[in-house]
Each structure stands twice: as structure tokens, then as C-alpha cells.
Design a protein around this motif. Structure first.
Motif, short mmCIF file in Angstrom:
data_model
loop_
_atom_site.label_atom_id
_atom_site.label_comp_id
_atom_site.label_asym_id
_atom_site.label_seq_id
_atom_site.Cartn_x
_atom_site.Cartn_y
_atom_site.Cartn_z
N TYR A 5 0.83 -1.19 0.00
CA TYR A 5 0.00 0.00 0.00
C TYR A 5 0.87 1.24 0.00
O TYR A 5 1.84 1.35 0.77
N LEU A 6 0.50 2.18 -0.85
CA LEU A 6 1.25 3.43 -0.96
C LEU A 6 0.60 4.54 -0.18
O LEU A 6 1.26 5.48 0.23
N HIS A 7 -0.71 4.47 -0.01
CA HIS A 7 -1.44 5.52 0.70
C HIS A 7 -2.42 4.85 1.64
O HIS A 7 -2.97 3.81 1.34
N SER A 8 -2.68 5.46 2.74
CA SER A 8 -3.64 4.90 3.69
C SER A 8 -4.76 5.86 4.00
O SER A 8 -5.55 5.65 4.89
N ARG A 9 -4.84 6.95 3.25
CA ARG A 9 -5.89 7.91 3.51
C ARG A 9 -7.24 7.37 3.09
O ARG A 9 -7.41 6.84 2.01
N HIS A 10 -8.22 7.50 3.96
CA HIS A 10 -9.59 7.07 3.67
C HIS A 10 -10.45 8.29 3.46
O HIS A 10 -10.39 9.23 4.23
N PRO A 11 -11.34 8.28 2.45
CA PRO A 11 -12.34 9.34 2.37
C PRO A 11 -13.34 9.15 3.50
O PRO A 11 -13.50 8.05 4.00
N GLU A 12 -13.98 10.22 3.90
CA GLU A 12 -15.02 10.08 4.90
C GLU A 12 -16.10 9.17 4.35
O GLU A 12 -16.34 9.08 3.18
N ARG A 13 -16.77 8.45 5.26
CA ARG A 13 -17.73 7.45 4.83
C ARG A 13 -19.13 7.85 5.24
O ARG A 13 -19.60 7.50 6.29
N PRO A 14 -19.83 8.62 4.40
CA PRO A 14 -21.18 8.96 4.73
C PRO A 14 -22.09 7.75 4.63
O PRO A 14 -21.73 6.73 4.10
N GLY A 15 -23.22 7.85 5.02
CA GLY A 15 -24.12 6.78 5.29
C GLY A 15 -24.63 5.89 4.19
O GLY A 15 -23.99 5.64 3.25
N LEU A 16 -25.65 5.20 4.26
CA LEU A 16 -26.00 4.06 3.41
C LEU A 16 -26.95 4.38 2.28
O LEU A 16 -27.69 5.32 2.33
N TRP A 17 -26.94 3.54 1.32
CA TRP A 17 -27.78 3.64 0.13
C TRP A 17 -28.67 2.43 0.07
O TRP A 17 -28.26 1.32 0.34
N HIS A 18 -29.95 2.62 -0.26
CA HIS A 18 -30.83 1.47 -0.42
C HIS A 18 -30.64 0.88 -1.79
O HIS A 18 -30.42 1.57 -2.77
N PRO A 19 -30.70 -0.48 -1.97
CA PRO A 19 -30.35 -1.13 -3.21
C PRO A 19 -31.21 -0.72 -4.39
O PRO A 19 -30.73 -0.60 -5.50
N GLY A 20 -32.53 -0.52 -4.26
CA GLY A 20 -33.37 -0.08 -5.37
C GLY A 20 -33.47 -1.13 -6.46
O GLY A 20 -33.53 -2.32 -6.19
N ARG A 80 -25.75 3.42 4.84
CA ARG A 80 -26.65 4.54 5.08
C ARG A 80 -27.03 4.52 6.56
O ARG A 80 -27.67 3.58 7.01
N GLY A 81 -26.60 5.55 7.28
CA GLY A 81 -26.83 5.58 8.71
C GLY A 81 -26.16 4.40 9.38
O GLY A 81 -24.97 4.13 9.18
N ILE A 82 -26.94 3.65 10.19
CA ILE A 82 -26.37 2.49 10.87
C ILE A 82 -26.52 1.22 10.04
O ILE A 82 -26.04 0.16 10.42
N ARG A 83 -27.20 1.31 8.92
CA ARG A 83 -27.40 0.15 8.05
C ARG A 83 -26.22 -0.03 7.10
O ARG A 83 -25.71 0.94 6.55
N LYS A 84 -25.81 -1.26 6.94
CA LYS A 84 -24.69 -1.56 6.05
C LYS A 84 -24.94 -2.89 5.37
O LYS A 84 -25.37 -3.86 6.00
N GLU A 85 -24.71 -2.94 4.05
CA GLU A 85 -24.84 -4.16 3.28
C GLU A 85 -23.54 -4.40 2.53
O GLU A 85 -23.01 -3.48 1.90
#
Length: 267
Positions: A5-20, A80-85
């Protein structure tokens, strides 16, 4: 596979998306993000392009341009929020618009997207929807799954590249000296590029004429394979606190790919 790994920076992780419609839609969600002073960054009509800015963009568009095919496996996380898939993914891709990618849960296929260059087809393996096809060499996915990306842009991501769009003007503004902007005549869209100090792409965004973000892509956790610098994580974000993170567990560049792999039986 062990990767460096060359970089370890993570983008901020905003919440969840429903599959649709299909989980694939989540890969390409729209972004709506605004900020103060954006009007100052818009195209400076009537001015000549900044040759230094143009050179930077040309360098970014050349990043991993030698990669024409890839195969790989990884994970796709929707939050999305506390939901994660989370899903396992497996794909084969060939520039500019050939793709087969399947999402799996608990080892079972959930959704497949396939394109042999003239058609793109979405297939649900769970019966969530009937097979859905669109006839186009590079379809705009928005009319079919309500996302503002073309198939070739998704393929670019799976090749470790930045989506490439034409431009005839490029500029840098004092407010954002590390960011380069570009536009194409008669197009309302503006491209925004951000690299690290070595010139590796870190962020790519497409903006509307009011400088609101249509979609944004973040690249992080780079590693080296076959002399290519490849992103280990790609994140797509929108302004509704939704995020899609694609984590590559194995990405093999420039591997031979048979034409038949992009065709679904009976499609």
C-alpha cells in the motif's frame, strides 16, 4: 495476494444507500454537494486555457491508460446511517465498454451486469426484477437505473483509471490552488481533478454549471501490481449521506479476456 500500500488515507464514509432496482445502481449514485463561494470557480468564459492546468489533466487521463482489460474480485459495501450491506464482487472488464460483473451474498449470485459492447443487461438472480436490457455501445445509465454515469465510466473504475471526458478549457483558481478544473464548449458540466503531490489522482468530480457536484469518486489505498499503481479502494459519494465503497482484493491488469465472457446465455 500480498500488496504494497502506498497511501492509507480514507475518504469520509457517509451513510448508506438502499439497493433499489439493482445493487449495481448503487455503484454509480449521484452526488449533490454545495459549498460557499462556488460561483467564483466557474468557467471564465472568453479567457484562454491555462496550459499548465491542461498538462496536469492530460497527465491524469494518462494514469493507467495502458491498462485495457482487468479481472478481479473484491467487496462492495453500501452504507446509510447504521445500516450496512456488503457483497462480494467478481468482474471482467475491457475498455471502453465491455463488462461482466456479479454481486454475491453468502456465496450466492444476487445481480449481474453484462455488456458485450452493443447491449447492457441487468439480471437479478433472486427474482427482484426481470432481465433489463438497453441497446447502446456506451449507454447512459440514468434513464434505466436513475444514475448519471455511462457504462464506460464504470469500466474505467474497474481498470484503475479516472473516467475520461473531452475538454477544451482548463484552469486553476487562487481559492483552490491544488485543484484543476476543465470544461467542454457547449457542455454545462465542469470537471474537477485533485491529485497528491506526486500526481496520483485522489479525487474526480463532475459539477453542474452552478458548481454543484453531480457525482464524486475518491481513490485511496494504492498498491503496486505489474508496475501499475492501482487504487485499493474506490468510493462514490452523494450529498444524501450515502456511500458506496469498492475494495479490490485482487485486481489483475491486462489479462487476456475472451469475448464470450461478456455475453449472458439467453440475453
Amino acid at each position: 495476494m500480498t500488496v504494497k500500500y502506498l497511501h492509507s488515507r480514507h475518504p469520509e464514509r457517509p451513510g448508506l444507500w438502499h439497493p433499489g432496482l439493482g445493487i449495481i445502481a448503487a455503484l454509480l449514485c449521484a452526488v449533490m454537494l454545495t459549498g460557499p463561494g462556488c460561483a467564483m470557480l466557474g468557467p471564465q468564459f472568453g479567457k484562454q486555457t491555462d496550459t499548465h492546468a491542461e498538462d496536469i489533466i492530460n497527465h491524469i487521463q494518462a494514469f493507467n491508460a495502458q491498462i485495457s482489460t482487468s479481472k478481479g474480485i473484491g467487496e462492495l459495501t453500501l452504507t446509510r446511517g447504521i445500516r450496512k450491506e456488503s457483497y462480494k464482487i467478481a468482474w471482467a472488464a475491457q475498455a471502453p465498454n465491455r463488462l461482466r460483473m456479479t454481486l454475491l451474498m453468502s456465496g450466492h449470485p444476487v445481480e449481474t451486469i453484462a455488456s458485450a459492447g452493443q447491449w447492457v443487461t441487468f439480471v437479478s438472480h433472486t427474482g427482484a426484477h426481470k432481465p433489463h436490457s438497453a441497446a447502446s455501445a456506451d449507454p447512459d445509465l440514468d434513464p434505466y437505473i436513475n444514475i448519471p454515469l455511462r457504462l464506460s465510466e464504470l469500466v474505467s473504475l474497474l481498470l484503475g483509471r479516472v473516467p475520461e471526458h473531452p475538454f477544451d478549457r482548463a484552469w486553476i483558481v487562487p481559492e483552490k490552488p491544488d485543484t484543476v478544473f476543465a470544461s467542454q464548449s457547449f457542455s454545462p458540466k465542469i470537471q474537477e481533478f485533485l491529485t497528491d503531490e506526486t500526481g496520483i489522482p485522489m479525487r474526480y468530480q463532475v459539477l453542474d454549471k452552478k458548481m454543484n457536484v453531480i457525482f464524486g469518486i475518491w481513490y485511496s489505498q494504492f498498491f503496486i501490481r505489474d508496475h501499475f499503481i492501482l487504487p485499493g479502494v474506490i468510493t462514490i459519494k452523494d450529498g444524501d449521506k450515502r456511500a458506496i465503497e469498492i475494495s479490490f482484493k485482487n485486481l489483475i491488469p491486462n489479462i487476456p479476456v475472451k469475448e464470450s465472457i461478456f455475453r449472458l446465455t439467453g440475453s
